[in-house]
Scaffold this active site. Structure first.
Site, PDB file in Angstrom:
ATOM      1  N   LYS A   1     -10.427  -2.472  -0.407  1.00  0.00           N
ATOM      2  CA  LYS A   1      -9.885  -1.110  -0.385  1.00  0.00           C
ATOM      3  C   LYS A   1     -10.197  -0.421   0.941  1.00  0.00           C
ATOM      4  O   LYS A   1      -9.307   0.157   1.591  1.00  0.00           O
ATOM      5  CB  LYS A   1     -10.462  -0.311  -1.549  1.00  0.00           C
ATOM      6  CG  LYS A   1      -9.777   1.014  -1.798  1.00  0.00           C
ATOM      7  CD  LYS A   1     -10.316   1.678  -3.057  1.00  0.00           C
ATOM      8  CE  LYS A   1      -9.936   0.903  -4.287  1.00  0.00           C
ATOM      9  NZ  LYS A   1     -10.480   1.469  -5.527  1.00  0.00           N
TER      10      LYS A   1
ATOM     11  N   GLY B   1     -10.048  -2.322 -11.924  1.00  0.00           N
ATOM     12  CA  GLY B   1     -10.568  -1.652 -13.107  1.00  0.00           C
ATOM     13  C   GLY B   1     -11.945  -2.070 -13.551  1.00  0.00           C
ATOM     14  O   GLY B   1     -12.476  -1.553 -14.530  1.00  0.00           O
TER      15      GLY B   1
ATOM     16  N   MET C   1     -14.894  -1.925 -11.811  1.00  0.00           N
ATOM     17  CA  MET C   1     -16.004  -1.064 -11.390  1.00  0.00           C
ATOM     18  C   MET C   1     -15.556   0.397 -11.454  1.00  0.00           C
ATOM     19  O   MET C   1     -14.434   0.691 -11.858  1.00  0.00           O
ATOM     20  CB  MET C   1     -16.470  -1.473  -9.995  1.00  0.00           C
ATOM     21  CG  MET C   1     -17.173  -2.819  -9.999  1.00  0.00           C
ATOM     22  SD  MET C   1     -17.522  -3.412  -8.340  1.00  0.00           S
ATOM     23  CE  MET C   1     -15.898  -3.700  -7.690  1.00  0.00           C
TER      24      MET C   1
ATOM     25  N   ARG D   1      -3.341  -3.186  -1.771  1.00  0.00           N
ATOM     26  CA  ARG D   1      -4.017  -4.477  -1.930  1.00  0.00           C
ATOM     27  C   ARG D   1      -2.948  -5.526  -2.231  1.00  0.00           C
ATOM     28  O   ARG D   1      -1.841  -5.185  -2.663  1.00  0.00           O
ATOM     29  CB  ARG D   1      -5.042  -4.430  -3.060  1.00  0.00           C
ATOM     30  CG  ARG D   1      -4.461  -4.116  -4.424  1.00  0.00           C
ATOM     31  CD  ARG D   1      -5.553  -3.843  -5.437  1.00  0.00           C
ATOM     32  NE  ARG D   1      -5.000  -3.363  -6.706  1.00  0.00           N
ATOM     33  CZ  ARG D   1      -5.661  -2.650  -7.591  1.00  0.00           C
ATOM     34  NH1 ARG D   1      -6.915  -2.310  -7.349  1.00  0.00           N
ATOM     35  NH2 ARG D   1      -5.115  -2.261  -8.716  1.00  0.00           N
TER      36      ARG D   1
ATOM     37  N   HIS E   1      -3.514  -1.158 -17.300  1.00  0.00           N
ATOM     38  CA  HIS E   1      -4.614  -2.129 -17.268  1.00  0.00           C
ATOM     39  C   HIS E   1      -4.229  -3.423 -17.977  1.00  0.00           C
ATOM     40  O   HIS E   1      -4.425  -4.524 -17.455  1.00  0.00           O
ATOM     41  CB  HIS E   1      -5.860  -1.510 -17.930  1.00  0.00           C
ATOM     42  CG  HIS E   1      -7.026  -2.442 -18.002  1.00  0.00           C
ATOM     43  ND1 HIS E   1      -7.255  -3.259 -19.098  1.00  0.00           N
ATOM     44  CD2 HIS E   1      -8.010  -2.722 -17.111  1.00  0.00           C
ATOM     45  CE1 HIS E   1      -8.336  -3.982 -18.877  1.00  0.00           C
ATOM     46  NE2 HIS E   1      -8.818  -3.675 -17.677  1.00  0.00           N
TER      47      HIS E   1
ATOM     48  N   SER F   1      -9.963 -47.785  -9.915  1.00  0.00           N
ATOM     49  CA  SER F   1      -9.666 -46.431 -10.383  1.00  0.00           C
ATOM     50  C   SER F   1     -10.960 -45.822 -10.908  1.00  0.00           C
ATOM     51  O   SER F   1     -11.585 -46.365 -11.824  1.00  0.00           O
ATOM     52  CB  SER F   1      -8.614 -46.453 -11.492  1.00  0.00           C
ATOM     53  OG  SER F   1      -8.369 -45.147 -11.960  1.00  0.00           O
TER      54      SER F   1
ATOM     55  N   CYS G   1      -8.831 -41.399 -12.332  1.00  0.00           N
ATOM     56  CA  CYS G   1      -8.080 -41.096 -13.555  1.00  0.00           C
ATOM     57  C   CYS G   1      -8.875 -40.282 -14.563  1.00  0.00           C
ATOM     58  O   CYS G   1      -8.442 -40.097 -15.697  1.00  0.00           O
ATOM     59  CB  CYS G   1      -7.575 -42.384 -14.207  1.00  0.00           C
ATOM     60  SG  CYS G   1      -8.904 -43.488 -14.711  1.00  0.00           S
TER      61      CYS G   1
ATOM     62  N   TYR H   1      -4.585 -41.955  -4.687  1.00  0.00           N
ATOM     63  CA  TYR H   1      -3.910 -41.109  -5.669  1.00  0.00           C
ATOM     64  C   TYR H   1      -4.919 -40.494  -6.630  1.00  0.00           C
ATOM     65  O   TYR H   1      -6.063 -40.940  -6.738  1.00  0.00           O
ATOM     66  CB  TYR H   1      -2.860 -41.912  -6.462  1.00  0.00           C
ATOM     67  CG  TYR H   1      -3.434 -42.968  -7.379  1.00  0.00           C
ATOM     68  CD1 TYR H   1      -3.855 -42.653  -8.669  1.00  0.00           C
ATOM     69  CD2 TYR H   1      -3.560 -44.299  -6.962  1.00  0.00           C
ATOM     70  CE1 TYR H   1      -4.391 -43.614  -9.518  1.00  0.00           C
ATOM     71  CE2 TYR H   1      -4.090 -45.269  -7.802  1.00  0.00           C
ATOM     72  CZ  TYR H   1      -4.504 -44.918  -9.077  1.00  0.00           C
ATOM     73  OH  TYR H   1      -5.043 -45.864  -9.914  1.00  0.00           O
TER      74      TYR H   1
END
Length: 866
Positions: free
Chosen positions: A22, A100, A102, A331, A448, A756, A823, A843
Site C-alpha cells: 500500500k 482485510g 489487518m 494493488r 470481503h 522413475s 512419479c 519428466y
C-alpha cells in the site's frame, strides 16, 4: 535503524519490502501524478522491531511528528485544531497483499471539540457526527478491543430497519454518547488527544500483524511471518459529505472474467468500509456516468493510467469529495483463474508484457480453479432455483448449510459444507477455507466474501437479497421455504444461482486463452509431463489435459474389482507354483484387456506400467466374518485360511514382502504381467495403433534383483513377439524408492532403460517416517518450525533431494541415455517440479487433474532458472 518514515512520493513501487504494498503504491501513484491525498508511511522494519522490543525504535516519534507537520502544511489544517482540524486514516499495508486481514482506522483526530469544527466547516452536522460515530466505533473495536457487535447492536437499535444514511444528526449524537458509555463500561478510556489517538492506532495496526485471522491467512497463502506490516497515515477525504460525494472500488479489468473493461462499484454519500463490508449493496460503476459525469470521465482516465503503468490488473479505491476525485490506494487485484489467464494472454496481445512474464504471472495452483467442477447441464434442467445473487467466484459447490465459521469447521470434518452469512468478515477466514462454497445475503463483487472467495478459488455467490438469514435460529428463508442447518443446497458461482437440494457436478471443459497459455508454456519448458493413470478413462482425461504419456500405471488397482479379487485370492492362497499359475491364467485376459484400453487411449505415447507392488495380505480380508465368507467361496476350511492369512501378516509391511521381492520369490507373477503387457501391445499394434510399453519393477535395491527380473521379462516378451511376429518397442526400468538404489545407481543403470523416482516411498525410507502415520505429528513439526513443509508434499531438497542428485549423476555416468523421471505425488507440486528441472530429470508424472499445473510449473522453472 536508519530512516523509518517516508512521505508519499519519496519512494515508489520498487520499495514494497520496506513500505508494504500500500505504501509503495501510494508513493508510486503520487509520483505519476494521480490525485492522492498526502500522507506518509512507517516502514515494515519498524513493525518487526516494535513487536520484538515492545516499544518504538529511538527517533521514531520525532520522524512521525515531522511528517505530521508536513501534512498540516499541505492540507492547511492542524491536528486538534477546533476550527480546521486535521483528520487522518491509519491503515496497515504488508509487502504481500492480505486484504482485510489487518486493521485500519478512519477519521482519526475527531474528539468532542474537533467534531464541532468539522460541523461548522462543512455546514453539515449530520456528516460531522456520522464521522465521529464511525471513528469511535472503529477505534473502540480495533484499538480498545471492545466487541464490534456491541456497537452494531446500538446502531441497529436506532436504525430500526432503515439505512444508516437515514439516521438524523440528533440520533447520531445519541449513538456517540452510547458508544462512549459502552467503552467506559468495559473499563476502557476513549482518548481526546489526537496525538495519543495516533500513537495508540499505530500500535494497534502493528499488533494486528499477529492477530488470529492474519496468522491463518499467512499460513494458507505461504506468506513469511517476518515481513511485517507498514503503517500508512493519510489525510482523510470524505465520501459521506452528501450526495455529491461517494466512495468506491475499481478494477482495471473484470476480476471474474478478465474482460478488458473498467469494472467496479460505488456508493454515494458513504465511506470506504461501506462498500467492502456489504452494509449497503453498491451500484455498478457505469451508473456513475449519470450520477456524476465529470467524475466518471476522470475515473476512466485513472483506470487507463493504472492499467498501462502497472501492466497488470489493478484493484484501487477512490473517494469523491464534493465532486472532486481522489485515489486512495492501488494493488495488484485478486482474480479468478479464468481472469488471470485471460488478462495475461490479452496483455501479451496488447504488447504490454512478454509471453514469459504472462506465464510467470499465473500461480500453478490457480490452474486448479479452472478444473473446478460445474453443475451437470442435465441436472440443471430439473434443478429448482430458489434465489439468485451476484456470481462472485466461479465453479459449482454442493454442501449442507451452516451459518457460522465455527460450525463450518466442525461440520467440514464430517462432510461438505456451504457457509451462509449476511456478509463475511475477516474473522470468518478459517470457515471459508474449509467450505465448498460461500453464500452471502449482502455485499457486492468487491465485498470481503467475493475478494477472499476468488483468492481461495471457492465458489461464491454474494448479494443474494432474495434470502433472509436468521443466524440465531440457524436458518434462512426464501419465498415460502425454510432452509435450516444441515439442509443441502447447490451453488453456481458462474451464474449466481442458488438451488435447493444436492446435484451432480461435472468436470469442466477448457479452451481459448487457457490453451494459448499452455501452448506457450509447452514451447518453453524442458521437462516432459506425464500422468499417473490406471484406467482408460483417466488416461483419456489426462491426454486432454496435455499429458505426454503415462509415468505410472498401478497394476494392483486393477485386481480389486469383482471377480478379479476372488481370482487374485486364489493365487495368493495356492500351495504351489502350479496352483498360482492356474489362478494367474484367469487373471491374464483381465489384465490384458485393461492394458489394451490404456494403450489405445495413449496411442503413440509411452506408458509406464508398474508390476505388482503391495504385499499380498492387502488383498485378503481381516475380519473373521469376511474370512468365513471367503473360506466358503474358496471351499477351504476357515482355520486353514485364517492360518494362511496370519502367515502373510507383517510387522512393517511397507518394508516387507512386496514389490520386486514378490517377483523374485514368485516369478510366475512377473511372467503373467509381462505376457499381459506385451500381449496387449501386440494386439494394439496389429490393429494399426502404436503401443509403447515401459515395464517398471518396484522397490528394487540390488543389481542382482535387476538382473534376475529383467531376464524373466525379456524372455517372456521375446517369446510372445516371435510367436505373433508383431514388433513391440518396449523398455524395462525400475522405480527408485530406496536409498540403496540411489547410491548404487551406477550399477543399476547398466541394467535398465529408465529410472522413475517413487518419492513417496523414498521420503519414507530417508526420514524413517511412516507415510500413513506421519500426519499425527508433521503438522506440529511445521507449526513449531522443525520442518518448513510436509516432505510428503514438497520434496525435501537437503535430504531426499541430495540422494536424487547422487542417483542422477551416478546413473548418467554409466548410462548417458537413461531416461529419468518422477512419479510420486511431488510430480504435481510446483516447488518439487522446479527441483526436478534443476537436477536434470526428463519428466514429471502426476494425477490427471494436475497435468496442466505441472506443465505451467515446468515452464516457470525454465524461465526462472534457465
Amino acid at each position: 535503524m536508519g530512516k523509518m518514515v517516508y512521505f508519499f512520493g519519496e519512494k515508489g513501487k520498487e520499495s514494497k519490502p520496506l513500505l508494504g504494498g500500500k505504501g509503495a503504491n501510494l508513493g508510486e501513484m503520487t509520483k505519476i501524478g494521480l490525485p492522492v491525498p498526502p500522507g506518509f508511511t512507517i516502514s515494515t522494519q519498524v513493525c518487526m522491531d516494535f513487536l520484538k522490543e515492545k516499544k518504538y525504535p529511538k527517533g521514531l516519534e520525532k520522524e512521525i511528528n515531522s511528517n505530521i507537520e508536513k501534512l498540516e502544511k499541505r492540507s492547511k489544517r492542524k491536528f486538534g485544531d477546533e476550527r480546521h482540524p486535521l483528520l487522518v486514516s491509519v491503515r496497515s499495508g504488508a509487502p504481500v497483499s492480505m486484504p482485510g486481514m489487518m486493521d485500519s482506522i478512519l477519521n482519526l483526530g475527531l474528539n468532542n471539540r474537533t467534531v464541532k469544527g468539522i460541523e461548522g466547516e462543512s455546514k453539515n452536522s449530520r456528516f460531522a457526527w456520522d464521522s465521529y460515530r464511525r471513528f469511535i466505533q472503529m477505534f473502540g473495536d480495533v484499538v480498545l478491543g471492545v466487541e464490534h457487535s456491541k456497537f452494531e447492536k446500538i446502531l441497529d437499535k436506532y436504525k430500526r430497519g432503515r439505512n444508516d444514511t437515514d439516521l438524523s444528526t440528533e440520533e447520531l449524537k445519541k449513538i456517540v454518547e452510547e458508544y462512549k458509555k459502552i467503552i467506559t463500561s468495559k473499563g476502557k478510556r476513549f482518548p481526546q488527544d489526537p496525538r495519543e489517538q495516533l500513537k495508540m492506532a499505530i500500535d494497534a495496526v502493528f499488533n494486528s500483524w499477529n492477530n488470529k485471522r492474519a496468522r491463518i491467512y499467512r499460513k494458507l497463502h505461504g506468506i513469511p511471518e517476518d515481513v511485517g506490516t507498514a503503517v500508512n497515515i493519510q489525510v482523510m477525504v470524505f465520501g459521506n459529505l452528501g450526495w455529491d460525494s461517494g466512495t468506491g472500488v475499481g478494477f482495471t479489468r473484470n476480476p471474474s472474467t478478465g474482460e478488458n473493461k473498467p469494472y467496479g462499484e460505488y456508493l454515494m454519500n458513504a465511506q470506504g468500509e461501506d462498500v467492502v463490508a456489504g452494509i449497503r449493496t453498491p451500484k455498478d460503476i457505469e451508473e456513475l456516468r449519470k450520477d456524476s459525469p465529470k467524475v466518471y470521465q476522470e475515473l476512466m482516465k485513472v483506470y487507463e493510467i493504472l492499467d498501462k503503468h502497472y501492466r497488470d490488473m489493478q484493484d484501487f479505491e477512490f473517494t469523491i469529495e464534493k465532486g472532486n476525485l481522489f485515489t486512495l490506494q492501488t494493488r495488484t487485484g485478486k482474480r479468478t483463474a479464468q481472469a488471470a489467464v485471460k488478462i495475461a494472454v490479452d496483455m501479451v496481445k496488447e504488447k504490454l508484457i512478454k509471453k514469459e512474464e504472462a506465464i510467470m504471472r499465473i500461480e500453478p495452483e490457480q490452474i486448479d480453479q479452472l478444473l473446478h467442477k460445474q453443475l451437470d447441464p442435465k441436472e440443471k434442467e430439473r434443478a429448482k432455483v430458489i434465489a439468485k445473487g451476484l456470481p462472485a467466484s466461479p465453479g459449482a459447490a454442493v454442501g449442507i448449510v451452516c451459518f457460522s465459521a465455527e460450525r463450518a469447521e466442525e461440520l467440514a470434518k464430517k462432510g461438505k459444507v456451504i457457509l451462509v452469512r449476511n456478509e463475511t468478515s475477516p474473522e470468518d477466514i478459517q470457515g471459508m477455507a474449509v467450505s465448498q462454497g460461500i453464500l452471502t445475503a449482502r455485499g457486492g463483487m468487491t465485498s470481503h466474501a467475493a475478494v477472499v472467495g476468488r483468492g481461495m478459488g471457492k465458489c461464491c455467490v454474494v448479494g443474494c437479497g432474495d434470502i433472509s438469514i436468521d443466524e440465531e435460529k440457524e436458518m434462512f428463508t426464501v419465498r415460502n421455504l425454510r432452509i435450516k442447518e444441515g439442509d443441502w443446497i447447490t451453488l453456481d458461482g458462474g451464474t449466481g444461482e442458488v438451488f435447493i437440494g444436492k446435484f451432480k457436478l461435472v468436470d469442466p471443459e477448457m479452451g481459448g486463452e487457457f490453451q494459448i497459455l499452455m501452448n506457450w508454456a509447452d514451447g518453453i519448458r524442458k521437462l516432459g509431463v506425464r500422468t499417473n493413470a490406471d484406467t482408460p478413462k483417466d488416461s483419456e482425461r489426462a491426454r486432454e489435459f496435455g499429458a505426454e504419456g503415462i509415468g505410472l500405471a498401478r497394476t494392483e488397482h486393477m485386481f480389486f474389482e469383482g471377480e478379479r479379487i476372488r481370482t487374485m485370492r486364489e493365487m495368493i492362497i495356492a500351495d504351489d507354483s502350479e496352483g498360482r499359475k492356474k489362478a494367474l491364467a484367469k487373471l491374464l485376459p483381465m489384465q490384458k484387456k485393461d492394458f489394451i484400453g490404456i494403450f489405445k487411449a495413449m496411442n503413440g505415447l509411452p506408458v509406464t506400467i508398474r508390476l505388482l507392488d503391495p504385499p499380498l495380505h492387502e488383498f485378503l480380508p481381516k475380519e473373521d466374518k469376511e474370512v468365513r465368507k471367503m473360506a466358503k467361496e474358496m471351499r477351504v476350511k476357515f482355520k486353514t485360511l485364517k492360518n494362511k492369512i496370519s502367515s502373510l501378516a507383517e510387522f512393517n509391511p511397507m518394508l516387507g514382502f512386496r514389490g520386486c521381492r514378490l517377483g523374485v520369490v514368485y516369478p510366475e507373477i512377473t511372467e503373467m504381467q509381462t505376457d499381459a503387457i506385451i500381449g496387449a501391445a501386440i494386439e494394439v499394434n496389429r490393429s494399426g495403433g502404436e503401443a509403447l510399453p515401459e515395464i517398471e519393477i518396484p522397490v528394487l535395491s540390488d543389481v542382482e534383483e535387476a538382473t534376475f527380473l529383467r531376464k524373466i521379462i525379456e524372455d517372456a516378451a521375446k517369446k510372445l513377439i516371435e510367436k505373433n511376429r508383431v514388433k513391440v518397442k518396449y523398455k524395462v526400468g525400475t522405480m527408485i524408492e530406496l536409498p540403496r538404489a540411489c547410491v548404487t545407481a551406477d550399477k543399476l543403470s547398466k541394467e535398465f532403460d529408465f529410472f522413475s523416482f517413487g518419492t513417496n516411498d523414498l521420503t519414507q525410507t530417508v526420514y524413517g517416517f511412516s507415510r500413513d502415520d506421519a500426519g499425527k505429528f508433521i503438522p506440529k513439526y511445521i507449526e513449531k518450525g522443525v520442518l518448513e513443509s510436509d516432505p510428503f508434499q514438497v520434496i525435501d531438497r537437503k535430504g531426499v533431494g541430495s540422494l536424487m542428485k547422487i542417483c542422477v549423476n551416478l546413473a548418467r555416468k554409466t548410462n548417458p541415455r537413461i531416461e529419468i523421471g518422477i512419479c510420486g505425488e511431488h510430480g504435481g507440486e510446483k516447488n518439487s517440479i522446479e527441483f526436478c528441472h534443476l537436477i536434470g530429470l526428463d519428466y514429471v508424472s502426476c494425477s490427471p487433474f494436475r497435468v496442466p499445473i505441472a506443465r505451467l510449473a515446468a515452464a516457470q522453472a525454465k524461465i526462472k532458472n534457465g
